[in-house]
Design a protein around this motif. Sequence first.
Motif, PDB file in Angstrom:
ATOM      1  N   LEU A  61      -3.837  -1.460   1.191  1.00  0.00           N
ATOM      2  CA  LEU A  61      -2.813  -1.152   2.191  1.00  0.00           C
ATOM      3  C   LEU A  61      -3.448  -0.408   3.360  1.00  0.00           C
ATOM      4  O   LEU A  61      -4.450   0.279   3.201  1.00  0.00           O
ATOM      5  CB  LEU A  61      -1.708  -0.286   1.572  1.00  0.00           C
ATOM      6  N   LEU A  71       1.696   3.693   6.022  1.00  0.00           N
ATOM      7  CA  LEU A  71       2.222   4.455   4.888  1.00  0.00           C
ATOM      8  C   LEU A  71       3.167   5.571   5.330  1.00  0.00           C
ATOM      9  O   LEU A  71       2.932   6.239   6.329  1.00  0.00           O
ATOM     10  CB  LEU A  71       1.071   5.052   4.080  1.00  0.00           C
ATOM     11  N   ASP A 104       4.879   1.653   1.721  1.00  0.00           N
ATOM     12  CA  ASP A 104       4.526   0.927   2.944  1.00  0.00           C
ATOM     13  C   ASP A 104       5.752   0.293   3.595  1.00  0.00           C
ATOM     14  O   ASP A 104       5.632  -0.407   4.580  1.00  0.00           O
ATOM     15  CB  ASP A 104       3.462  -0.124   2.657  1.00  0.00           C
TER      16      ASP A 104
END
Length: 113
Positions: free
Chosen positions: A64, A69, A109
């Motif tokens: 990710l 985030l 996310d």
Amino acid sequence: MEVQAITRYARMSPKKVREVVRTVQGRKASEAVDLLTLIPRKSARLIVKTLKSAIANAENNNNLSADSLVVKSAIVENGPVLKRFKAGARGTAMPRRKKMSHIKIVLSDGNSN
């Protein structure tokens, strides 16, 4: 996708850590790290360490991006208590309770998989 990091047995009372954790919830992860580095408290240093660990977990284990985030939740729970005694007046013993905390940070996310 959600990623988490946990710091266990942090030698600071949960009440003191919760005061700082409240400022982080709901913010972007990178913004939260910047904010916590400006707070001059021991609890902020403990939270930054846990938050950076969660970001590293997201990047290395789940591929990710750190920019996407968001801090979904930051929870501080009570850990065990060290019970000690200190000398008091007239030969008495005064109890001391040295508290510990468990810090859990969950990052998301935005996608719910």
